[in-house]
Motif scaffolding. Structure first.
Motif, PDB file in Angstrom:
ATOM      1  N   ILE A  41       0.865  -1.183   0.000  1.00  0.00           N
ATOM      2  CA  ILE A  41       0.000   0.000   0.000  1.00  0.00           C
ATOM      3  C   ILE A  41       0.899   1.229   0.000  1.00  0.00           C
ATOM      4  O   ILE A  41       1.626   1.485   0.961  1.00  0.00           O
ATOM      5  CB  ILE A  41      -0.935   0.005   1.220  1.00  0.00           C
ATOM      6  CG1 ILE A  41      -1.822  -1.238   1.203  1.00  0.00           C
ATOM      7  CG2 ILE A  41      -1.783   1.263   1.250  1.00  0.00           C
ATOM      8  CD1 ILE A  41      -2.665  -1.421   2.446  1.00  0.00           C
ATOM      9  N   ASP A  42       0.876   1.977  -1.092  1.00  0.00           N
ATOM     10  CA  ASP A  42       1.713   3.168  -1.246  1.00  0.00           C
ATOM     11  C   ASP A  42       0.889   4.402  -0.886  1.00  0.00           C
ATOM     12  O   ASP A  42      -0.075   4.742  -1.567  1.00  0.00           O
ATOM     13  CB  ASP A  42       2.219   3.257  -2.685  1.00  0.00           C
ATOM     14  CG  ASP A  42       3.242   4.374  -2.863  1.00  0.00           C
ATOM     15  OD1 ASP A  42       3.469   5.150  -1.919  1.00  0.00           O
ATOM     16  OD2 ASP A  42       3.816   4.466  -3.974  1.00  0.00           O
ATOM     17  N   MET A  43       1.298   5.073   0.192  1.00  0.00           N
ATOM     18  CA  MET A  43       0.556   6.244   0.677  1.00  0.00           C
ATOM     19  C   MET A  43       1.210   7.562   0.273  1.00  0.00           C
ATOM     20  O   MET A  43       0.881   8.617   0.822  1.00  0.00           O
ATOM     21  CB  MET A  43       0.408   6.174   2.192  1.00  0.00           C
ATOM     22  CG  MET A  43      -0.368   4.955   2.665  1.00  0.00           C
ATOM     23  SD  MET A  43      -0.749   4.982   4.425  1.00  0.00           S
ATOM     24  CE  MET A  43      -1.954   6.327   4.480  1.00  0.00           C
ATOM     25  N   LYS A  44       2.122   7.513  -0.683  1.00  0.00           N
ATOM     26  CA  LYS A  44       2.765   8.744  -1.144  1.00  0.00           C
ATOM     27  C   LYS A  44       1.720   9.696  -1.708  1.00  0.00           C
ATOM     28  O   LYS A  44       0.889   9.317  -2.530  1.00  0.00           O
ATOM     29  CB  LYS A  44       3.810   8.412  -2.205  1.00  0.00           C
ATOM     30  CG  LYS A  44       4.659   9.607  -2.615  1.00  0.00           C
ATOM     31  CD  LYS A  44       5.751   9.166  -3.585  1.00  0.00           C
ATOM     32  CE  LYS A  44       6.653  10.338  -3.954  1.00  0.00           C
ATOM     33  NZ  LYS A  44       7.739   9.920  -4.881  1.00  0.00           N
ATOM     34  N   LEU A  64       1.433 -10.888   3.536  1.00  0.00           N
ATOM     35  CA  LEU A  64       2.097  -9.750   4.163  1.00  0.00           C
ATOM     36  C   LEU A  64       1.527  -8.451   3.611  1.00  0.00           C
ATOM     37  O   LEU A  64       1.277  -8.335   2.413  1.00  0.00           O
ATOM     38  CB  LEU A  64       3.605  -9.812   3.884  1.00  0.00           C
ATOM     39  CG  LEU A  64       4.497  -8.774   4.551  1.00  0.00           C
ATOM     40  CD1 LEU A  64       4.514  -8.972   6.060  1.00  0.00           C
ATOM     41  CD2 LEU A  64       5.915  -8.865   4.007  1.00  0.00           C
ATOM     42  N   ASN A  65       1.307  -7.480   4.495  1.00  0.00           N
ATOM     43  CA  ASN A  65       0.939  -6.122   4.106  1.00  0.00           C
ATOM     44  C   ASN A  65       2.136  -5.207   4.350  1.00  0.00           C
ATOM     45  O   ASN A  65       2.644  -5.131   5.480  1.00  0.00           O
ATOM     46  CB  ASN A  65      -0.249  -5.613   4.936  1.00  0.00           C
ATOM     47  CG  ASN A  65      -1.571  -6.205   4.500  1.00  0.00           C
ATOM     48  OD1 ASN A  65      -2.055  -5.930   3.407  1.00  0.00           O
ATOM     49  ND2 ASN A  65      -2.160  -7.032   5.345  1.00  0.00           N
ATOM     50  N   ILE A  66       2.606  -4.536   3.306  1.00  0.00           N
ATOM     51  CA  ILE A  66       3.709  -3.583   3.444  1.00  0.00           C
ATOM     52  C   ILE A  66       3.167  -2.198   3.091  1.00  0.00           C
ATOM     53  O   ILE A  66       2.754  -1.966   1.955  1.00  0.00           O
ATOM     54  CB  ILE A  66       4.883  -3.938   2.520  1.00  0.00           C
ATOM     55  CG1 ILE A  66       5.315  -5.392   2.738  1.00  0.00           C
ATOM     56  CG2 ILE A  66       6.064  -3.009   2.782  1.00  0.00           C
ATOM     57  CD1 ILE A  66       6.413  -5.853   1.789  1.00  0.00           C
ATOM     58  N   ILE A  67       3.142  -1.317   4.068  1.00  0.00           N
ATOM     59  CA  ILE A  67       2.627   0.042   3.865  1.00  0.00           C
ATOM     60  C   ILE A  67       3.829   0.970   3.750  1.00  0.00           C
ATOM     61  O   ILE A  67       4.619   1.111   4.690  1.00  0.00           O
ATOM     62  CB  ILE A  67       1.711   0.466   5.026  1.00  0.00           C
ATOM     63  CG1 ILE A  67       0.635  -0.605   5.258  1.00  0.00           C
ATOM     64  CG2 ILE A  67       1.052   1.803   4.725  1.00  0.00           C
ATOM     65  CD1 ILE A  67      -0.272  -0.321   6.441  1.00  0.00           C
ATOM     66  N   ILE A  68       3.990   1.606   2.591  1.00  0.00           N
ATOM     67  CA  ILE A  68       5.180   2.409   2.311  1.00  0.00           C
ATOM     68  C   ILE A  68       4.831   3.882   2.126  1.00  0.00           C
ATOM     69  O   ILE A  68       3.674   4.250   1.947  1.00  0.00           O
ATOM     70  CB  ILE A  68       5.912   1.885   1.062  1.00  0.00           C
ATOM     71  CG1 ILE A  68       5.008   1.974  -0.177  1.00  0.00           C
ATOM     72  CG2 ILE A  68       6.371   0.451   1.267  1.00  0.00           C
ATOM     73  CD1 ILE A  68       5.706   1.598  -1.482  1.00  0.00           C
ATOM     74  N   ASN A  69       5.885   4.709   2.194  1.00  0.00           N
ATOM     75  CA  ASN A  69       5.724   6.171   2.096  1.00  0.00           C
ATOM     76  C   ASN A  69       4.688   6.659   3.102  1.00  0.00           C
ATOM     77  O   ASN A  69       3.837   7.499   2.797  1.00  0.00           O
ATOM     78  CB  ASN A  69       5.318   6.570   0.672  1.00  0.00           C
ATOM     79  CG  ASN A  69       6.464   6.443  -0.310  1.00  0.00           C
ATOM     80  OD1 ASN A  69       7.577   6.909  -0.038  1.00  0.00           O
ATOM     81  ND2 ASN A  69       6.216   5.796  -1.440  1.00  0.00           N
ATOM     82  N   VAL A  70       4.779   6.121   4.307  1.00  0.00           N
ATOM     83  CA  VAL A  70       3.789   6.407   5.341  1.00  0.00           C
ATOM     84  C   VAL A  70       3.965   7.831   5.859  1.00  0.00           C
ATOM     85  O   VAL A  70       5.057   8.195   6.289  1.00  0.00           O
ATOM     86  CB  VAL A  70       3.926   5.389   6.491  1.00  0.00           C
ATOM     87  CG1 VAL A  70       3.042   5.780   7.657  1.00  0.00           C
ATOM     88  CG2 VAL A  70       3.572   3.999   5.997  1.00  0.00           C
ATOM     89  N   PRO A  86       9.054   7.286   4.218  1.00  0.00           N
ATOM     90  CA  PRO A  86       9.595   7.586   2.884  1.00  0.00           C
ATOM     91  C   PRO A  86      11.088   7.300   2.725  1.00  0.00           C
ATOM     92  O   PRO A  86      11.522   6.851   1.666  1.00  0.00           O
ATOM     93  CB  PRO A  86       9.291   9.080   2.735  1.00  0.00           C
ATOM     94  CG  PRO A  86       8.037   9.280   3.530  1.00  0.00           C
ATOM     95  CD  PRO A  86       8.175   8.374   4.713  1.00  0.00           C
ATOM     96  N   GLY A  87      11.877   7.522   3.764  1.00  0.00           N
ATOM     97  CA  GLY A  87      13.314   7.303   3.649  1.00  0.00           C
ATOM     98  C   GLY A  87      13.736   5.846   3.665  1.00  0.00           C
ATOM     99  O   GLY A  87      14.904   5.528   3.422  1.00  0.00           O
TER     100      GLY A  87
END
Length: 470
Positions: A255-258, A289-295, A323-324
């Motif tokens: 899940i990209d939250m950018k 697996l759920n990977i949430i990125i750019n949180v 994000p980093g």
């Protein structure tokens, strides 16, 4: 394998499988192997036991025996739960109460017809009736058992609720619905992780402005359509799975939250909560697996605080990446050749230069130092193509040069980046007119090391001036 075979034979001889008719549905040994594949976190007889036997300072035999007995009891408990669950599912089908309470109709043509229909019922394309002896039936039933800690009655109730919901929601027909308009930029499937799980990306940053959100989620009807679209995409993902022993039977969801809106967007939060709960209730263990990125910071703080208030499971199925840390986090689970270039990987759509089989190398750039990658180019008349990505720091600068083998000859500066942005995969190419090498120099001014991934290959090339002569 000898110990396992001995335990299986003892179990057969001791009468653990007392109902021979039920035992014939699925071979005891195969079912036990399937079960062992779902309990990686549980104590078991592994090579560590064998190593311990060889040590001179081995633990007391009684302690070792107790551990083995506990492991065997856990396996037996889970296998017995599977056997009981099969029986109860079969009874529910033959008794015409798979969708809830038993039917008041006993006997009669209508009841017989209903039972015949139930015998053919499937879930995610897998027959549910155990006596059909389909290889995936155990896999599906185990998902319900695992999520309910092998409590058979609770697993059966969950299965019944799921089947009832699918019938009311028309989940088996949802793949035929045209729900794409407005959602085409929100989700896509891209390759697989290191263990072969299909990887699906949800790009919520596509809802970054209020106008887009209102167009997609501005009414109850639109939110319901969005929810159906999420279910539709899950059903499409399930089509990629193999419900067989040793097969891949769950997905990885990113899940990209950018650029996603803040916590004030209640419509998005509401529909996300509904879809999340729906997947928990009716798609047990289908998301590996759920990977949430750019949180965003607000989400990270909220998740951290709520996590401390809840009792966490031993193995969380949610990974959070600010994000980093996006590239370094994703590369823990996805090989660089399968990770899209926008996330710091090497995968590009319709790539004519590289394939997933092309080898990826790695070099570490130590703190406050330089590091060189030398790519040999001993053959003239070819084009050298390379990919690279920097993992762990956005302050690393680099330059690319072609240096001929002829000493004292010229050098060609191909690229001189003052700063390599983390999370961006880079590709470059150079026509080799004479033998030499490509030298990529990295400068890491920080007090911590960073990692560089790269790959390269040569391609036969006809120079432009030759083509122009023709």
């Amino acid at each position: 394998m000898g110990k396992k075979r001995e335990n299986i034979n003892k179990a057969k001889e001791s009468g653990q499988v007392q109902d021979q008719n039920m035992a014939n549905l699925f071979d005891y040994e195969i079912a036990l192997q399937v079960q062992e594949g779902h309990e990686k976190g549980c104590p078991s007889q592994t090579n560590s036991d064998q190593e311990t036997d060889e040590e001179t300072f081995e633990e007391p035999p009684s302690v070792r025996e107790d551990r083995r007995n506990i492991a065997m009891r856990m396996k037996e408990r889970k296998f017995k739960a599977l056997l009981e669950f099969r029986c109860r599912v079969e009874d529910a089908i033959l008794g015409d109460y798979l969708f809830g309470k038993p039917s008041n109709k006993v006997g009669g043509e209508d009841n017989a017809k209903a039972i015949e229909q139930l015998k053919e019922i499937t879930l995610w394309g897998v027959p549910l009736m155990p006596s059909k002896r389909h290889g995936g039936t155990d896999i599906v039933l185990l998902k319900f058992l695992e999520v309910k800690d092998y409590k058979v009655l609770e697993a059966l109730e969950m299965l019944q609720r799921t089947l009832k919901w699918r019938k009311e929601f028309k989940a088996d027909e949802i793949l035929e619905e045209n729900l794409v308009p407005g959602f085409e930029n929100l989700t896509y499937q891209n390759s697989s992780d290191k263990d072969g799980h299909p990887v699906y990306y949800n790009v919520y940053g596509a809802l970054k402005d209020q106008q887009t959100q209102y167009r997609i989620l501005g009414s109850e009807e639109k939110r319901e359509k969005f929810l159906r679209w999420r279910v539709q995409y899950m059903e499409k993902a399930i089509k990629e799975l193999r419900f067989q022993p040793g097969g891949t039977n769950s997905i990885v969801q990113i899940i990209d939250m950018k650029h996603a809106q803040g916590p004030t967007t209640k419509e998005l939060r509401s529909v996300c909560r509904k879809s999340w709960k729906l997947f928990q209730d009716h798609y047990p263990h289908l998301i590996h697996l759920n990977i949430i990125i750019n949180v965003p910071l607000w989400y990270y703080i909220s998740h951290t605080f709520s996590s401390r208030l809840k009792t966490q499971r031993k193995k969380s199925k949610i990974v959070i990446a600010r994000p980093g840390k996006v590239t370094s986090t994703l590369l823990k689970f996805i090989p660089p050749e399968n990770l899209p270039v926008e996330y710091g990987g090497f995968k590009r759509d319709n790539d004519d230069d590289f394939s997933p089989e092309d080898k990826v190398s790695e070099v570490t750039v130590r703190a406050n130092s330089f590091e060189h990658i030398r790519i040999p180019a001993p053959q003239a008349g070819v084009t050298l193509v390379w990919d690279l990505t920097v993992v762990g720091s956005c302050d690393v600068s680099y330059k690319e040069e072609f240096i001929p083998d002829n000493e004292g000859s010229y050098k060609v500066l191909l690229q001189n980046e003052k700063e390599k942005k983390k999370g961006e995969g880079v590709r470059n190419a150079f026509y080799i007119s004479e033998p030499g090498k490509i030298v990529i120099t990295f400068d890491n001014p920080l007090l911590k090391k960073t990692k560089v991934l790269y790959r390269y290959k040569t391609k036969p090339t006809v120079p432009i001036y030759v083509l122009n002569k023709k």
